[in-house]
Design a protein around this motif. Sequence first.
Motif, PDB file in Angstrom:
ATOM      1  N   SER A 157       0.769  -1.431   0.004  1.00 35.71           N
ATOM      2  CA  SER A 157      -0.572  -0.454  -0.207  1.00 35.71           C
ATOM      3  C   SER A 157       0.986   1.170   0.551  1.00 35.71           C
ATOM      4  O   SER A 157       0.662   2.542  -0.494  1.00 35.71           O
ATOM      5  CB  SER A 157      -1.058   0.152   1.289  1.00 35.71           C
ATOM      6  OG  SER A 157      -2.230   1.229   1.137  1.00 35.71           O
ATOM      7  N   PRO A 163      -5.112   3.155  -0.901  1.00 36.57           N
ATOM      8  CA  PRO A 163      -5.319   1.526  -0.338  1.00 36.57           C
ATOM      9  C   PRO A 163      -5.722   0.241  -1.186  1.00 36.57           C
ATOM     10  O   PRO A 163      -5.871  -0.243  -2.511  1.00 36.57           O
ATOM     11  CB  PRO A 163      -6.689   1.751  -0.035  1.00 36.57           C
ATOM     12  CG  PRO A 163      -7.100   3.436   0.257  1.00 36.57           C
ATOM     13  CD  PRO A 163      -6.033   3.695  -1.365  1.00 36.57           C
ATOM     14  N   VAL A 164      -4.426  -0.387   0.175  1.00 37.18           N
ATOM     15  CA  VAL A 164      -5.275  -1.639  -0.913  1.00 37.18           C
ATOM     16  C   VAL A 164      -6.186  -2.912  -0.391  1.00 37.18           C
ATOM     17  O   VAL A 164      -5.636  -2.745   1.549  1.00 37.18           O
ATOM     18  CB  VAL A 164      -3.860  -2.395  -1.355  1.00 37.18           C
ATOM     19  CG1 VAL A 164      -3.558  -1.459  -2.472  1.00 37.18           C
ATOM     20  CG2 VAL A 164      -2.598  -3.100  -0.705  1.00 37.18           C
ATOM     21  N   ASP A 180      -6.324   0.021   9.185  1.00 36.20           N
ATOM     22  CA  ASP A 180      -7.142   0.466   7.914  1.00 36.20           C
ATOM     23  C   ASP A 180      -7.533  -0.555   7.415  1.00 36.20           C
ATOM     24  O   ASP A 180      -8.262   0.099   6.732  1.00 36.20           O
ATOM     25  CB  ASP A 180      -5.650  -0.545   7.592  1.00 36.20           C
ATOM     26  CG  ASP A 180      -5.912  -0.264   5.805  1.00 36.20           C
ATOM     27  OD1 ASP A 180      -5.862   1.523   5.077  1.00 36.20           O
ATOM     28  OD2 ASP A 180      -6.024  -1.441   5.338  1.00 36.20           O
ATOM     29  N   ASN A 184     -10.417   2.135   5.718  1.00 35.89           N
ATOM     30  CA  ASN A 184     -10.152   1.521   4.621  1.00 35.89           C
ATOM     31  C   ASN A 184     -11.020   2.086   3.811  1.00 35.89           C
ATOM     32  O   ASN A 184     -11.954   1.236   3.763  1.00 35.89           O
ATOM     33  CB  ASN A 184      -9.171   0.247   3.755  1.00 35.89           C
ATOM     34  CG  ASN A 184      -9.124  -0.047   2.710  1.00 35.89           C
ATOM     35  OD1 ASN A 184      -9.500   0.719   1.806  1.00 35.89           O
ATOM     36  ND2 ASN A 184      -7.816  -1.115   2.586  1.00 35.89           N
TER      37      ASN A 184
END
Length: 580
Positions: A157, A163-164, A180, A184
């Motif tokens: 990320s 964001p991933v 996150d 996220n």
Amino acid sequence: MNLGELKRVLQDELEARVLVPGDNSRAVTGLSVEESGDSWLLPGDLLLVQRPDSGERWTGLLAEAGENSSPAILFREKGEDGSKKPPPEEVLAEARRRGVAVIALPGDVSLGRIASMLYREGQRGNDLLKLSHRASRELGSVSGDEVSLESVTARVSGMLGRPVVLEDAVGRLIPASPEDAQENGLISALHEHGLRASRGTAGVEETRRERRDRYARLPEGFLSVPIERWRVGSKEGRELYWTPVGEKTPSGYLWLDLEGHSLEPEDVVNLYWARRVLKTELEKDRIRLETELGVRGDFVDDLISGHYGSVDLLLQRARYLGADLTEGALVLIVDIDDFARYLERRRLKEPAIQELKRRLADAVRLQSREVFSNFLTGPRSDNVILLVGPSKNESAEEIPEKAHLLASRIQRYVRGLLPDLTVSVGLGRFTPDPARLSEAYSEAEVALEIGHRIYGPSSVSTFERTGTYKLLFKVLQGDPQELETFYAETLAPVVHYDERYGTELIHTLTTYLNNDASTVKTASELFAHRHTIRYRLDRIGELTDLDIEKTEDRERLTLGIKAMQLLGRAPNRPSPISDR
């Protein structure tokens, strides 16, 4: 590279023909292959198509290119007879009006050859090569205690600057960190729409899948990363992107937040190495969990079968696995509901099935850790066994109630992890004698089976609360015909009557018995007149030749209902009869 530079390369190396020149100053940033759906072409992408068969299709492609600012349309120019067939003149005129170049390529030019020309060797290629080396070193440097799927996801990320979310092979979402997971927006969107790449688009409405390959040219070749885009909802809905981790049968999937961003060559390089490292970490995580669960599964199998040598050896093995069972334990079984039908519906291959079982065991372990400090989990077939022992935090008296709460937590967690899968839970009684743990397992197994038969999927059943059901269940296990005979002599005629005429005699009888034989309470609960209830009870007496006013006959009817439920003959699954 701009359009003018690309045209020169295509003409010199491929003998391409430029039919409409376009704007030579336009930047060329990528390559897309013709797809179905709206707005699949990104700005700056070349549009590569096979030669359309009609002017109408050409017009549609030109509209797509113009609306999305594609600098050029490329097509392989070769008819079935080998002759060159350019687009109609009116199509070329429309391309000139829109400022879109039209370039004809020989029919045997490969997609990879075209992609390799987008980035010529030079400073750009050298920069990407340096980035490739840096990305491989940065991702490969994660070591020691820092290694985890979460830590690698966090580093990916950071490298991508967006964001991933990592998804494993059975749909578990792994954010970069617990914080996150809360912040996220990508993971929130995946939960909101119930999207999982591991499940495909099944059950997701108004979602289109579009595949495109992204390339980054390096001095010694080019890297390729497959990206899939899912558009959720209407034409203006959100677009979500993911790339598979691993080839053929992916080990997982990496979701990307590309909202407001295009995928640049630098991103392709980072993603190339991210996919390789994440694949390794997913495989390591799978092997670790597989090994650990294998040892725990062997322990559970030996415990159930009694093949553990001595009690001291059994307790020693339990301590090795992190649990102290010296003062006994309660056994809890978590079982996948109708697992065969679930597999038939999902059509999972064997690796995914084993991964699913591993993740269920891991889910039980994670939730148990939130409630108990002294426990041991182990997989067995399509269920997970949990043994809970006393500790300084939980006395033996507290364990049964807390175990019941844990069962509900596990069910909620599994529904969130895999929304189309449910589990039932059976709980035995706490036994203070470790030598009788196999009997405690048998009790949990009986509770689970009775819960399945009486309550159906997502049941939570305890051995203590099964009452006379467990006695009838033992009859069913030892002599099923005996229970069949008893059912035939009591409730079978009433069930047949309900099925034939669509009446509710069984439901009325169950409600009446659960209300302590009160006609008034039964009428109120069923929203019927008490004379109607009285008539139904009299009809039951005629069909069974049993007088519901007599205590002995009423007891036979009560047991008949329980036998009917255990045999799976209930016409409408009435609620269980309570022991009074």
